[in-house]
Enzyme design. Sequence first.
Site, short mmCIF file in Angstrom:
data_model
loop_
_atom_site.label_atom_id
_atom_site.label_comp_id
_atom_site.label_asym_id
_atom_site.label_seq_id
_atom_site.Cartn_x
_atom_site.Cartn_y
_atom_site.Cartn_z
N CYS A 99 45.36 1.30 22.99
CA CYS A 99 44.89 1.67 21.66
C CYS A 99 44.38 0.39 20.98
O CYS A 99 44.31 -0.66 21.61
CB CYS A 99 45.99 2.34 20.84
SG CYS A 99 47.48 1.34 20.66
N THR A 100 44.01 0.47 19.73
CA THR A 100 43.34 -0.65 19.08
C THR A 100 44.20 -1.92 19.04
O THR A 100 43.78 -2.98 19.48
CB THR A 100 42.93 -0.28 17.64
OG1 THR A 100 42.17 0.93 17.67
CG2 THR A 100 42.12 -1.38 17.01
#
Length: 294
Positions: free
Chosen positions: A176-177
């Site tokens: 994810c980010t």
Amino acid sequence: MTYKIAALYRFTPIDDTAALRQEIVDFCADMGVCGTLLLAPEGINGTFGGPDENMDKAINFLDDKLGIKQGELKFSASDKKPFNRFKVRLKKEIITMKAPEADPNKQVGQYVEVQDWNDLIADPDVTVIDTRNDYETKVGIFKNAIDPDIKNFTDFKDYVADNLDPDKHKKVAMFCTGGIRCEKASSYMLAHGFEEVYHLKGGILKYLETIPADQSQWEGECFIFDQRVSVTHGLEQGSWAICHGCREPLSREETQHKLYEQGVSCPHCADGLTPERIKALRMRHKHYTDNHGD
């Protein structure tokens, strides 16, 4: 002015979130910081920025209170004010999943350092899954990764239930980010019988900061939640824009569309906005450009 931007999170128990919120607000008053911090009984999450010296003071304060330097803490810079104002919000969760069994303070998957990530996702026995929302994955994604096409993180549970099986998917790697969603997603999957669960330590941002472009398995850019919209390798500002009418990320091609109006609307929302909403957006955009430039 150059703004120092900190993206951070740490899962750590907080007994009195309301009292801590007030301490943070009082400490940061008149320091010129902007952005949003979320506090919940499970920890802290957020992105905020400000002048270098004041940001150093704020980070040290948060570290004294919550040990944020032991969690994920990343810095970047911007020559424009990254957020409009500073907010500290109280939440039930710092990343909403609505699954009490997903508790990163009790268990998480195996962290994978960025320099080991390429080898892991090249393993044909590993199922690689993006845990971000669909508007984020449209901007960029790892080669051959699965895009679950979810609207929000709470939908990840349904994706797992409908598409993954602990008996068939023996090795699962997620990203994810910045890493926070994977902390929760990996905890959730362990609670549901998946035994070998990995996640990218520091997330996509750490990968793009560390891995040279010629060795990268990343395709596209990475959507981020500030005025820059997206970043590329080396965390350089990317080419994507954001629609202020619907918050949809926009490619260069989409900003050339006849229905795109900067600060107002785009091909995804132009036909659905009311005249009142369009008028309000145009006024806000004019006010912004009058004060900050185009």
